[in-house]
Design a protein around this motif. Structure first.
Motif, PDB file in Angstrom:
ATOM      1  N   VAL A 196      16.736  27.657   8.279  1.00 20.12           N
ATOM      2  CA  VAL A 196      18.153  27.334   8.393  1.00 20.12           C
ATOM      3  C   VAL A 196      18.932  28.171   7.387  1.00 20.12           C
ATOM      4  O   VAL A 196      18.385  28.621   6.377  1.00 20.12           O
ATOM      5  N   SER A 197      20.206  28.365   7.673  1.00 21.33           N
ATOM      6  CA  SER A 197      21.019  29.180   6.769  1.00 21.33           C
ATOM      7  C   SER A 197      21.348  28.439   5.483  1.00 21.33           C
ATOM      8  O   SER A 197      21.476  29.055   4.421  1.00 21.33           O
ATOM      9  N   ASP A 198      21.472  27.110   5.560  1.00 25.26           N
ATOM     10  CA  ASP A 198      21.781  26.308   4.369  1.00 25.26           C
ATOM     11  C   ASP A 198      21.251  24.895   4.590  1.00 25.26           C
ATOM     12  O   ASP A 198      21.700  24.199   5.507  1.00 25.26           O
ATOM     13  N   TYR A 199      20.314  24.467   3.758  1.00 18.60           N
ATOM     14  CA  TYR A 199      19.675  23.165   3.952  1.00 18.60           C
ATOM     15  C   TYR A 199      20.681  22.015   3.939  1.00 18.60           C
ATOM     16  O   TYR A 199      20.618  21.118   4.788  1.00 18.60           O
ATOM     17  N   ALA A 200      21.605  22.002   2.989  1.00 21.19           N
ATOM     18  CA  ALA A 200      22.563  20.893   2.877  1.00 21.19           C
ATOM     19  C   ALA A 200      23.390  20.741   4.147  1.00 21.19           C
ATOM     20  O   ALA A 200      23.611  19.622   4.626  1.00 21.19           O
ATOM     21  N   THR A 201      23.838  21.851   4.704  1.00 18.22           N
ATOM     22  CA  THR A 201      24.605  21.810   5.955  1.00 18.22           C
ATOM     23  C   THR A 201      23.726  21.298   7.091  1.00 18.22           C
ATOM     24  O   THR A 201      24.129  20.424   7.867  1.00 18.22           O
ATOM     25  N   TRP A 202      22.511  21.849   7.192  1.00 24.45           N
ATOM     26  CA  TRP A 202      21.591  21.423   8.240  1.00 24.45           C
ATOM     27  C   TRP A 202      21.302  19.937   8.123  1.00 24.45           C
ATOM     28  O   TRP A 202      21.294  19.219   9.128  1.00 24.45           O
ATOM     29  N   ARG A 203      21.075  19.437   6.903  1.00 27.87           N
ATOM     30  CA  ARG A 203      20.691  18.034   6.710  1.00 27.87           C
ATOM     31  C   ARG A 203      21.788  17.083   7.172  1.00 27.87           C
ATOM     32  O   ARG A 203      21.498  16.022   7.748  1.00 27.87           O
ATOM     33  N   LYS A 204      23.040  17.431   6.944  1.00 23.29           N
ATOM     34  CA  LYS A 204      24.153  16.587   7.409  1.00 23.29           C
ATOM     35  C   LYS A 204      24.120  16.444   8.934  1.00 23.29           C
ATOM     36  O   LYS A 204      24.307  15.349   9.464  1.00 23.29           O
ATOM     37  N   ILE A 205      23.901  17.543   9.625  1.00 23.00           N
ATOM     38  CA  ILE A 205      23.849  17.513  11.089  1.00 23.00           C
ATOM     39  C   ILE A 205      22.621  16.732  11.539  1.00 23.00           C
ATOM     40  O   ILE A 205      22.690  15.901  12.461  1.00 23.00           O
ATOM     41  N   TYR A 206      21.492  16.957  10.901  1.00 25.03           N
ATOM     42  CA  TYR A 206      20.261  16.253  11.255  1.00 25.03           C
ATOM     43  C   TYR A 206      20.435  14.741  11.092  1.00 25.03           C
ATOM     44  O   TYR A 206      20.090  13.965  11.983  1.00 25.03           O
ATOM     45  N   ASP A 207      20.969  14.317   9.966  1.00 25.72           N
ATOM     46  CA  ASP A 207      21.158  12.885   9.715  1.00 25.72           C
ATOM     47  C   ASP A 207      22.129  12.253  10.715  1.00 25.72           C
ATOM     48  O   ASP A 207      21.939  11.118  11.137  1.00 25.72           O
ATOM     49  N   ALA A 208      23.150  12.999  11.112  1.00 23.16           N
ATOM     50  CA  ALA A 208      24.126  12.489  12.080  1.00 23.16           C
ATOM     51  C   ALA A 208      23.525  12.369  13.482  1.00 23.16           C
ATOM     52  O   ALA A 208      24.088  11.674  14.339  1.00 23.16           O
ATOM     53  N   PHE A 209      22.384  12.990  13.725  1.00 21.16           N
ATOM     54  CA  PHE A 209      21.728  13.001  15.035  1.00 21.16           C
ATOM     55  C   PHE A 209      20.781  11.812  15.219  1.00 21.16           C
ATOM     56  O   PHE A 209      20.159  11.655  16.263  1.00 21.16           O
ATOM     57  N   HIS A 210      20.674  10.960  14.226  1.00 19.35           N
ATOM     58  CA  HIS A 210      19.713   9.851  14.220  1.00 19.35           C
ATOM     59  C   HIS A 210      19.824   8.951  15.456  1.00 19.35           C
ATOM     60  O   HIS A 210      18.804   8.588  16.049  1.00 19.35           O
ATOM     61  N   GLN A 211      21.019   8.593  15.858  1.00 22.01           N
ATOM     62  CA  GLN A 211      21.186   7.705  17.008  1.00 22.01           C
ATOM     63  C   GLN A 211      20.705   8.356  18.303  1.00 22.01           C
ATOM     64  O   GLN A 211      20.148   7.688  19.174  1.00 22.01           O
ATOM     65  N   VAL A 212      20.905   9.651  18.433  1.00 24.16           N
ATOM     66  CA  VAL A 212      20.417  10.365  19.619  1.00 24.16           C
ATOM     67  C   VAL A 212      18.886  10.364  19.619  1.00 24.16           C
ATOM     68  O   VAL A 212      18.263  10.171  20.663  1.00 24.16           O
ATOM     69  N   GLN A 213      18.296  10.542  18.445  1.00 29.07           N
ATOM     70  CA  GLN A 213      16.842  10.484  18.342  1.00 29.07           C
ATOM     71  C   GLN A 213      16.331   9.135  18.831  1.00 29.07           C
ATOM     72  O   GLN A 213      15.437   9.078  19.684  1.00 29.07           O
ATOM     73  N   LYS A 214      16.879   8.066  18.286  1.00 31.56           N
ATOM     74  CA  LYS A 214      16.430   6.712  18.656  1.00 31.56           C
ATOM     75  C   LYS A 214      16.620   6.444  20.147  1.00 31.56           C
ATOM     76  O   LYS A 214      15.761   5.860  20.791  1.00 31.56           O
ATOM     77  N   ALA A 215      17.764   6.854  20.681  1.00 27.04           N
ATOM     78  CA  ALA A 215      18.066   6.622  22.096  1.00 27.04           C
ATOM     79  C   ALA A 215      17.132   7.394  23.020  1.00 27.04           C
ATOM     80  O   ALA A 215      17.003   7.054  24.198  1.00 27.04           O
ATOM     81  N   ASN A 216      16.463   8.410  22.479  1.00 33.75           N
ATOM     82  CA  ASN A 216      15.589   9.246  23.298  1.00 33.75           C
ATOM     83  C   ASN A 216      14.112   9.114  22.920  1.00 33.75           C
ATOM     84  O   ASN A 216      13.314  10.015  23.172  1.00 33.75           O
ATOM     85  N   GLY A 217      13.755   7.968  22.332  1.00 34.82           N
ATOM     86  CA  GLY A 217      12.351   7.637  22.156  1.00 34.82           C
ATOM     87  C   GLY A 217      11.687   8.012  20.851  1.00 34.82           C
ATOM     88  O   GLY A 217      10.477   7.829  20.702  1.00 34.82           O
ATOM     89  N   VAL A 218      12.438   8.527  19.880  1.00 38.42           N
ATOM     90  CA  VAL A 218      11.828   8.848  18.580  1.00 38.42           C
ATOM     91  C   VAL A 218      11.508   7.542  17.867  1.00 38.42           C
ATOM     92  O   VAL A 218      12.386   6.708  17.649  1.00 38.42           O
ATOM     93  N   THR A 219      10.238   7.360  17.509  1.00 36.80           N
ATOM     94  CA  THR A 219       9.813   6.134  16.830  1.00 36.80           C
ATOM     95  C   THR A 219       9.660   6.331  15.326  1.00 36.80           C
ATOM     96  O   THR A 219       9.672   5.356  14.566  1.00 36.80           O
ATOM     97  N   ALA A 220       9.504   7.571  14.884  1.00 40.29           N
ATOM     98  CA  ALA A 220       9.417   7.907  13.458  1.00 40.29           C
ATOM     99  C   ALA A 220       9.720   9.387  13.316  1.00 40.29           C
ATOM    100  O   ALA A 220       9.519  10.169  14.251  1.00 40.29           O
ATOM    101  N   GLU A 221      10.215   9.765  12.147  1.00 42.73           N
ATOM    102  CA  GLU A 221      10.521  11.170  11.904  1.00 42.73           C
ATOM    103  C   GLU A 221      10.312  11.488  10.440  1.00 42.73           C
ATOM    104  O   GLU A 221      10.300  10.589   9.600  1.00 42.73           O
ATOM    105  N   ALA A 222      10.141  12.766  10.145  1.00 41.00           N
ATOM    106  CA  ALA A 222      10.001  13.229   8.769  1.00 41.00           C
ATOM    107  C   ALA A 222      10.482  14.673   8.685  1.00 41.00           C
ATOM    108  O   ALA A 222      10.394  15.426   9.653  1.00 41.00           O
ATOM    109  N   VAL A 223      10.987  15.029   7.504  1.00 39.61           N
ATOM    110  CA  VAL A 223      11.455  16.384   7.247  1.00 39.61           C
ATOM    111  C   VAL A 223      10.683  16.933   6.055  1.00 39.61           C
ATOM    112  O   VAL A 223      10.546  16.251   5.034  1.00 39.61           O
ATOM    113  N   TYR A 224      10.199  18.165   6.185  1.00 41.16           N
ATOM    114  CA  TYR A 224       9.458  18.838   5.127  1.00 41.16           C
ATOM    115  C   TYR A 224      10.126  20.174   4.822  1.00 41.16           C
ATOM    116  O   TYR A 224      10.576  20.860   5.732  1.00 41.16           O
ATOM    117  N   ARG A 225      10.170  20.528   3.532  1.00 37.91           N
ATOM    118  CA  ARG A 225      10.710  21.817   3.109  1.00 37.91           C
ATOM    119  C   ARG A 225       9.585  22.616   2.456  1.00 37.91           C
ATOM    120  O   ARG A 225       8.833  22.089   1.645  1.00 37.91           O
TER     121      ARG A 225
END
Length: 89
Positions: free
Chosen positions: A10-39
């Motif tokens: 990614v070009s900038d982790y902080a920017t990416w993380r904001k978008i990723y965190d905001a996507f949580h509801q879409v993840q849940k609605a589409n069957g994600v039961t657990a998630e993790a992020v590694y750097r």
């Protein structure tokens, strides 16, 4: 259980993380039961994300969502992500 692995830079982790965190509801609605992020220890913008699903089919469907592609673009993902699926044994 199937895990979807996605590795990308990614070009900038902080920017990416904001978008990723905001996507949580879409993840849940589409069957994600657990998630993790590694750097990566040598490059904080080298990200590997895991998402767990009940089935391979659910994981594959999620990986093809147009909303996911748009979020990745908005989050500053560089290049083409490396994507793979694995079953927990």
């Amino acid at each position: 259980m199937t895990t979807l692995f996605v590795r990308h830079e990614v070009s900038d982790y902080a920017t990416w993380r904001k978008i990723y965190d905001a996507f949580h509801q879409v993840q849940k609605a589409n069957g994600v039961t657990a998630e993790a992020v590694y750097r990566a220890t040598d490059n904080p913008n080298d990200i590997t994300v895991t998402h767990e699903f009940a089935t391979l089919e659910a994981a594959q469907t999620f990986s093809k969502l147009e909303d996911l592609k748009a979020a990745m673009l908005k989050g500053g993902v560089l290049g083409t992500p490396t994507v793979w699926f694995a079953n927990k044994t």
